[in-house]
Design a protein around this motif. Structure first.
Motif: not given
Length: 279
Positions: A251-279
């Motif tokens: 959530a904090n990195q949304d600002i740092i990386e200028n991602r879409p608001a609430l990118s965790r729930w954004h369809p274009d970012w779902k796969e990257q979030f899931d990968t992040w959680m599995k690391k």
């Protein structure tokens, strides 16, 4: 340090005390011998709880959205006990409002979840500072005030404001009173309480597997509080501390990386979030 606050004969003030986390705190503090000033709008449940506690208790029935009721609560507490060692701003509701709903709905929600805490800090903190004895304020936050998931904008905004309010309070108290008067943010996980499960019956209903009981949250709170933690971030039976840390970092990195608001729930970012959680 906070380890000399939850002790016999010290006074704790709790809002939303009749049910859930507030009632669990009252029972735990009473078991430590603390005296209690309790506030809730449910008169029957509040008086029943008070009568079950083997310590001196003052109960005030009222609405945290009413400044007049909060002033009465403060006056009753001062008359009955004098000094207060612990203020717990626990009262909250999760029925909220969306981003473009009526301002009246927002105001009603924020009066309970945010402005009541501000009012009680205004009333009690100057006394805590003037008495030169250890004291603390505990405000109830929420993970929804940190990762701000979509679906209940007023609740997320109010709890985000509670987080900022408590951080600011902690800083100002440190400047004025060092570690004699402190502030702490309690952030429960998924908890089996009437706010999350309206109409629940703790004695007869089956506890959901994923949820902690209110008593478990209070036990976890006591450990972090006596250690002096500011952020007391509770896990539950489904979400680990490691999962919480990764969600907050994303959530904090949304600002740092200028991602879409609430990118965790954004369809274009779902796969990257899931990968992040599995690391």
């Amino acid at each position: 340090m906070p380890d000399n606050i939850i002790i016999r004969d010290n006074v704790a003030v709790i809002t939303g005390a009749a049910h859930g986390l507030g009632a669990a705190m009252a029972r735990r503090f009473a078991s430590e011998g603390m005296q209690l000033s309790l506030f809730d709008r449910d008169e029957q449940a509040l008086l029943s709880l008070s009568e079950s506690l083997a310590v001196k208790t003052c109960s005030t029935v009222g609405d945290v959205a009413s400044n007049e009721d909060l002033q009465t609560f403060y006056n009753n507490t001062k008359t009955e006990f004098g000094n207060v060692s612990l203020l717990v701003n626990n009262a909250a509701v999760n029925t909220g409002a969306g981003p473009w709903d009526e301002p009246e709905r927002w105001l009603k929600h924020l009066q309970i979840n945010l402005l009541s805490a501000i009012t009680l800090q205004h009333l009690f903190v100057p006394d805590m500072l003037s008495h030169h004895t250890p004291a603390a304020v505990v405000n109830l936050g929420s993970k929804e005030g940190i990762t701000t998931p979509p679906g209940n904008a007023a609740y997320s905004a109010g709890k985000a404001a509670i987080k900022v309010l408590t951080e600011q309070l902690a800083h100002e108290l440190r400047q004025i009173a060092a570690d004699r008067v402190t502030a702490h943010l309690l952030i429960p996980g998924y908890t089996w309480t009437p706010m999350n499960f309206p109409g629940m019956d703790e004695k007869n209903d089956i506890q959901p597997e994923a949820a902690w009981t209110a008593a478990q949250v209070v036990d976890y709170f006591i450990t972090g509080f006596t250690r002096g933690d500011f952020y007391i971030l509770c896990p539950d039976n489904e979400v680990t501390p490691e999962m919480d840390a990764k969600r907050i970092a994303w959530a904090n990195q949304d600002i740092i990386e200028n991602r879409p608001a609430l990118s965790r729930w954004h369809p274009d970012w779902k796969e990257q979030f899931d990968t992040w959680m599995k690391k």
